[in-house]
Structure formats: C-alpha cells, structure tokens
Design an enzyme around this catalytic site. Structure first.
Site, PDB file in Angstrom:
ATOM      1  N   ASP A 227      -7.955  -5.533   0.025  1.00  0.00           N
ATOM      2  CA  ASP A 227      -8.417  -6.283  -1.142  1.00  0.00           C
ATOM      3  C   ASP A 227      -8.036  -7.746  -1.093  1.00  0.00           C
ATOM      4  O   ASP A 227      -8.582  -8.564  -1.820  1.00  0.00           O
ATOM      5  CB  ASP A 227      -7.859  -5.657  -2.422  1.00  0.00           C
ATOM      6  CG  ASP A 227      -8.454  -4.292  -2.630  1.00  0.00           C
ATOM      7  OD1 ASP A 227      -9.649  -4.141  -2.354  1.00  0.00           O
ATOM      8  OD2 ASP A 227      -7.732  -3.386  -3.054  1.00  0.00           O
TER       9      ASP A 227
ATOM     10  N   HIS B  24       0.847  -1.179   0.000  1.00  0.00           N
ATOM     11  CA  HIS B  24       0.000   0.000   0.000  1.00  0.00           C
ATOM     12  C   HIS B  24       0.886   1.233   0.000  1.00  0.00           C
ATOM     13  O   HIS B  24       1.942   1.227   0.633  1.00  0.00           O
ATOM     14  CB  HIS B  24      -0.923   0.021   1.231  1.00  0.00           C
ATOM     15  CG  HIS B  24      -2.092   0.916   1.063  1.00  0.00           C
ATOM     16  ND1 HIS B  24      -2.022   2.261   1.323  1.00  0.00           N
ATOM     17  CD2 HIS B  24      -3.344   0.670   0.607  1.00  0.00           C
ATOM     18  CE1 HIS B  24      -3.193   2.805   1.049  1.00  0.00           C
ATOM     19  NE2 HIS B  24      -4.010   1.861   0.607  1.00  0.00           N
TER      20      HIS B  24
HETATM   21  N1  CMC Z   1       4.240  -7.597  -4.844  1.00  0.00           N
HETATM   22  C1  CMC Z   1       5.571  -7.596  -4.993  1.00  0.00           C
HETATM   23  N2  CMC Z   1       6.360  -6.509  -4.880  1.00  0.00           N
HETATM   24  C2  CMC Z   1       5.745  -5.354  -4.602  1.00  0.00           C
HETATM   25  C3  CMC Z   1       4.368  -5.269  -4.407  1.00  0.00           C
HETATM   26  C4  CMC Z   1       3.599  -6.442  -4.527  1.00  0.00           C
HETATM   27  N3  CMC Z   1       2.284  -6.418  -4.363  1.00  0.00           N
HETATM   28  N4  CMC Z   1       4.017  -3.987  -4.124  1.00  0.00           N
HETATM   29  C5  CMC Z   1       5.159  -3.284  -4.134  1.00  0.00           C
HETATM   30  N5  CMC Z   1       6.205  -4.097  -4.415  1.00  0.00           N
HETATM   31  C6  CMC Z   1       7.619  -3.713  -4.464  1.00  0.00           C
HETATM   32  C7  CMC Z   1       7.925  -2.937  -5.731  1.00  0.00           C
HETATM   33  O1  CMC Z   1       8.360  -3.790  -6.773  1.00  0.00           O
HETATM   34  C8  CMC Z   1       9.000  -1.997  -5.262  1.00  0.00           C
HETATM   35  O2  CMC Z   1      10.206  -2.715  -5.232  1.00  0.00           O
HETATM   36  P1  CMC Z   1      11.632  -1.944  -5.519  1.00  0.00           P
HETATM   37  O3  CMC Z   1      11.734  -0.909  -4.431  1.00  0.00           O
HETATM   38  O4  CMC Z   1      12.663  -3.024  -5.418  1.00  0.00           O
HETATM   39  O5  CMC Z   1      11.498  -1.341  -6.890  1.00  0.00           O
HETATM   40  C9  CMC Z   1       8.621  -1.679  -3.817  1.00  0.00           C
HETATM   41  O6  CMC Z   1       7.841  -2.803  -3.383  1.00  0.00           O
HETATM   42  C10 CMC Z   1       7.780  -0.409  -3.666  1.00  0.00           C
HETATM   43  O7  CMC Z   1       6.681  -0.482  -4.574  1.00  0.00           O
HETATM   44  P2  CMC Z   1       6.043   0.753  -5.302  1.00  0.00           P
HETATM   45  O8  CMC Z   1       5.314   0.292  -6.520  1.00  0.00           O
HETATM   46  O9  CMC Z   1       7.077   1.835  -5.468  1.00  0.00           O
HETATM   47  O10 CMC Z   1       5.021   1.227  -4.193  1.00  0.00           O
HETATM   48  P3  CMC Z   1       3.767   2.145  -4.435  1.00  0.00           P
HETATM   49  O11 CMC Z   1       3.508   2.822  -3.146  1.00  0.00           O
HETATM   50  O12 CMC Z   1       3.967   3.001  -5.640  1.00  0.00           O
HETATM   51  O13 CMC Z   1       2.613   1.113  -4.798  1.00  0.00           O
HETATM   52  C11 CMC Z   1       0.746  -0.321  -4.671  1.00  0.00           C
HETATM   53  C12 CMC Z   1       1.594   0.731  -3.938  1.00  0.00           C
HETATM   54  C13 CMC Z   1      -0.503  -0.609  -3.834  1.00  0.00           C
HETATM   55  C14 CMC Z   1       0.286   0.223  -6.029  1.00  0.00           C
HETATM   56  C15 CMC Z   1       1.604  -1.607  -4.856  1.00  0.00           C
HETATM   57  O14 CMC Z   1       2.021  -2.106  -3.610  1.00  0.00           O
HETATM   58  C16 CMC Z   1       0.872  -2.687  -5.653  1.00  0.00           C
HETATM   59  O15 CMC Z   1       0.917  -2.649  -6.890  1.00  0.00           O
HETATM   60  N6  CMC Z   1       0.202  -3.647  -4.949  1.00  0.00           N
HETATM   61  C17 CMC Z   1      -0.596  -4.654  -5.613  1.00  0.00           C
HETATM   62  C18 CMC Z   1      -1.936  -4.054  -6.025  1.00  0.00           C
HETATM   63  C19 CMC Z   1      -2.857  -3.847  -4.857  1.00  0.00           C
HETATM   64  O16 CMC Z   1      -3.032  -4.726  -4.016  1.00  0.00           O
HETATM   65  N7  CMC Z   1      -3.479  -2.656  -4.811  1.00  0.00           N
HETATM   66  C20 CMC Z   1      -4.520  -2.339  -3.806  1.00  0.00           C
HETATM   67  C21 CMC Z   1      -4.142  -1.211  -2.929  1.00  0.00           C
HETATM   68  S1  CMC Z   1      -5.238  -1.087  -1.521  1.00  0.00           S
HETATM   69  C22 CMC Z   1      -6.780  -0.658  -2.159  1.00  0.00           C
HETATM   70  C23 CMC Z   1      -6.808   0.706  -2.733  1.00  0.00           C
HETATM   71  O17 CMC Z   1      -6.408   1.675  -2.072  1.00  0.00           O
HETATM   72  O18 CMC Z   1      -7.307   0.845  -3.855  1.00  0.00           O
END
Ligand code: CMC
Length: 430
Positions: free
Chosen positions: A364, A306
């Site tokens: 989720d 998140h």
């Molecule tokens: N599985 C594996 N690795 C992950 C995941 C995951 N679900 N989420 C983040 N990472 C890794 C990512 O690859 C990155 O690694 P590195 O630093 O080595 O490049 C690191 O963690 C940070 O990720 P980020 O994409 O920079 O983080 P963010 O804050 O931009 O993204 C997120 C947050 C929710 C979009 C992401 O965690 C994600 O894509 N999760 C899966 C989708 C999901 O479950 N979304 C629902 C969110 S809650 C409901 C809502 O608010 O809508």
C-alpha cells in the site's frame, strides 16, 4: 500409516493431538479434540498462531518474502501473465491453456453489464458518499438482482456467481466512481481487455473519444494481479465466515468489501497517500518518524508493517517498479509525494525502531502514488483493491463450500463479564 502427534499436558491431564503437515510452511497441531478431553479452549484473539482452514490457493512465507498463487511466484505471474489468467488460476487451480483462456475471457466479458435497475439503486446515494460505502451496498445488492446464482448447493450456480462477480465488480467500481464525480455511467465495452475496459468505464465521457493507454492499462492490470489473493487475511476470513453459514456469494463478498475498508487492511493505501500529503515535504519526515515511534502517540506510518511479512513484502518491490513505469509514461518527473515516499522509505529502513520491529514498506505504500498518477482520487484506492481481491474472495469461498469437512465457523470466547445475578426492578436501582 503412523500419524504424527503432539503431546499436551493441562492440569495433570495429557492428551495426544494430531499434527498435520502442509506441502510447505509450518505444520499445524489439530486442537479440535482439546475441549472434549480437557474442557479448555485455546485463546488467540488476533489469530496470530491459528490456522482457520486448509487451503490450496495461496502460500505466503513472511520471513522469506514469498508469495505464491497455486504454487506460482507472484513475480512471474506479474511479469508474464495478465489478470484474467490469474483469476482462472485462482479459481481453477491451474494456468489455462490458450483455448481455456480464450473461453474464460469470453465468459467474463459476456457478464460485464449489470442489471439496468442497478442505475436507479445508485441514485439513492448521496453524491458525496464514499465509493466504498456505495460498493459494499451495490455488491450486496447483486443478490437481489441475480437470484439464479444464489443457490450455493448447485455447482453450476456457484460457477456463474463466480464469473459474474469477477465480471461485474469493475462495472460497479467504475459506477461508484462516476457517481461520486457527477458523471454519467459508462457501459462496458467488450472489445477492450478487462483492465482497459475498466479504465474506459472510469475515465471516458460520452462527449469525447477515450483510448486507454496500453502502458497504464498493463500497469493497472499488474496491480490487480498483486492484489488478487493473500490467503487468510481479515477480509478473506470474513468472506469464509460469512459463507460458512450458507449465505449467498454476493452477500459474502459484500462482507469482505466491508472488512477491507478498514485502515489496518485495504484502507491503508488511502491512508498512506493521505499521510504522504500531510507530511508534504522531505524536511518534515523526521517529526513523523518520531511520532510513529512514540508509544503515547497512536500515529503509525501507514503503508509500513505487515502481520505476515517480516522481511519484505514481495508485492511492494513489484509495485515500486510499476510506480516508476507509470510516472515515466505520464511524464511525471518531480512528484513531491514520490520524493517524500522514497526518503521516508530510506529513513525507515535504516531506523533502529523499524529495523528491530521488522517494519518494511508494504504494497500500500506505493500503490497510492501509482493510483493517484493514474487519475483516481484517494477515495477510490480501496475500491480498486476490492476489485482485484474479489477473485481471491470468490476462490476461497468456493474452496470452502466444496470442502466436505466444512462447518459453520463459530469461535468461542473467554467470558470476563458478570457472573449470574438477579434482575433488579427499575424503582429499586441506585
Ligand atoms: N508504524 C509504527 N509502528 C508500527 C507500525 C507502523 N506502521 N506497525 C506496527 N508497529 C509497531 C507497533 O506499535 C508494535 O510495537 P510494540 O511491539 O512496541 O507494541 C509492533 O510494531 C508490532 O505491531 P502490531 O500492531 O502488533 O503488529 P500487527 O501484526 O498486529 O499489525 C499491521 C500489522 C499491518 C496492522 C500494522 O503494521 C499497521 O497498522 N500498519 C499500518 C497500516 C498498514 O499499512 N496496513 C496495510 C497492511 S498490507 C495490506 C493488507 O494486507 O491489507
């Protein structure tokens, strides 16, 4: 009165920027005078360090796993209140008295029907259309049906639009569902409470009596409470940005629904369940964990991570309990998906990669299993999220419109394209 400031030096130029404190949470540095004094913009594409507005609605402390609606912890609201009470709280800022609650419930209930012409509008869609596609369009279409509540400068019209949105979104969501499965639309039944009425519109058919199960109805109501608002997330920011131009509330909420659809946001519940189905059995989990950790593989564990919660998602905890309640009420003892989910959660919580990056299960992760057990197909999951989030979008939209300092949202950019160059006639281009 002394004003707190921060000093910023750029290119030998030092300026004082006001620092504003909230009630709780990080203070903000007000950079509005930055461009005027330095000719520079700030750059923060994912808004990771940027507060886009002032708000009194929802507070999140991502490190501590805290979520408050108007100051009230989500755990208490989910335990003791109902969804319409949460709606009242988000819209008006206070919990209702008994009389206010009765009046509000009545006003919402009176607006549950949609214009009869909407039925024909639905008929234009293919039956296999994704219900979210249908919802984006039908919510936007409300502005074509309710002209008397689109004047955003009139507080009374804003109020009516708010009530209409909260009241009609379950009807539209159930219609999107019914249409996709080829069943007739079911009119709202106002003797039922908000969530039981939604279950009735979703699962009853004209040829049989359907009595909503109060335990399941309560569980779904709680899911709605958990999803009702989440401060300035992508879809809410979209609603605010759309609304900042003066667009009518129905159009703004349609923009929010569209944004919610993406798998990184509201589409994650659908994606999480599909992922659990794809994994299929506990013994296949390690290969998916490996894929999630592989930098060269775009796969992510859906339902994990998140932007704000870096400790745990307080909604996920309540959701996990709700999942068990629903499965037990339905007598589902051995759900293979739940087995995969629990094992995946256990492994991910102890795996160094996930621990180090603070990737915890989010709401989720569990909501998909619960909604499936309730009888909804995966394509409806994000629709249910949209249904619940509508009140949050409306409350945020209303707050923005009523904020005297509100202006059109207009970000700037770092331009990296060509500098000026001359037009080349077609025949002379190589
Ligand atoms: N599985 C594996 N690795 C992950 C995941 C995951 N679900 N989420 C983040 N990472 C890794 C990512 O690859 C990155 O690694 P590195 O630093 O080595 O490049 C690191 O963690 C940070 O990720 P980020 O994409 O920079 O983080 P963010 O804050 O931009 O993204 C997120 C947050 C929710 C979009 C992401 O965690 C994600 O894509 N999760 C899966 C989708 C999901 O479950 N979304 C629902 C969110 S809650 C409901 C809502 O608010 O809508």
């Amino acid at each position: 009165m002394s004003v707190k400031t921060s000093t910023l030096t750029i290119d030998d130029k030092t300026i004082e920027l006001p620092v504003k404190d909230g009630t709780i949470g990080p203070s903000v540095v007000d950079i509005t005078p930055l461009y005027k004094h330095t000719g520079k913009f700030t750059y923060d594409p994912g808004f990771t360090s940027t507060a886009s507005c002032e708000s009194q609605i929802t507070y999140i402390d991502g490190d501590e796993g805290v979520l408050l609606y108007r100051g009230y912890p989500i755990e208490q609201l989910a335990e003791h209140g109902d969804f319409l009470e949460t709606c009242y709280l988000l819209l008006y800022g206070e919990l209702p008295t008994a009389a206010e609650k009765q009046d509000f419930d009545l006003r919402v209930t009176r607006h549950t029907m949609v214009h009869e012409q909407m039925n024909r509008f639905f008929n234009g869609f293919r039956r296999d259309a994704h219900p979210m596609a249908v919802l984006v369009a039908s919510v936007g279409a409300l502005s074509a049906f309710y002209h008397d509540s689109t004047d955003i400068s009139d507080p009374q019209q804003r109020l009516i639009a708010s009530i209409r949105m909260v009241a009609k979104i379950p009807t539209l969501a159930a219609m999107a569902f019914k249409y996709s499965i080829g069943q007739p639309f079911v009119y709202p039944k106002n003797s039922l409470d908000y969530t039981s009425n939604f279950l009735h519109m979703s699962f009853s058919v004209p040829c049989e009596e359907y009595v909503p199960n109060p335990v399941l109805s309560r569980a779904l109501d709680r899911i709605f409470i958990l999803h009702a608002d989440h401060e300035q997330n992508a879809s809410t920011s979209t609603v605010r940005l759309a609304g900042s131009s003066g667009a009518n509330p129905f159009a703004c909420i349609a923009a929010g629904v569209a944004c919610l659809w993406g798998p990184a946001h509201g589409g994650a519940n659908e994606a999480a369940l599909r992922m659990l189905e794809e994994i299929g059995s506990v013994d296949r989990i390690p290969q998916y964990i490996a894929k999630a950790k592989d930098k060269n593989d775009p796969f992510r564990l859906m339902g994990f991570g998140h932007r704000v919660y870096k400790n745990y998602d307080p909604r996920a905890k309540i959701m996990q309990r709700t999942t068990h309640e629903v499965l037990s009420e339905l007598g589902i003892k051995d759900d293979p998906l739940l087995d995969v989910a629990l094992e995946l959660e256990r492994i991910a919580l102890s795996d160094e990669y996930f621990v180090e990056k603070k990737l915890y299960p989010n709401i989720d992760f569990y909501s998909g299993i619960t909604l499936k057990a309730l009888g909804f197909p995966t394509t409806m999951f994000t629709v249910l999220f949209a249904l619940a989030r509508t009140v949050g979008w409306i409350a945020q939209w209303k707050e923005m419109i009523e904020d005297p300092s509100q202006k059109i949202g207009r970000p700037r950019q770092l331009y990296t394209g060509f500098a000026e160059r001359d037009y080349v006639p077609l025949g002379q281009r190589s």
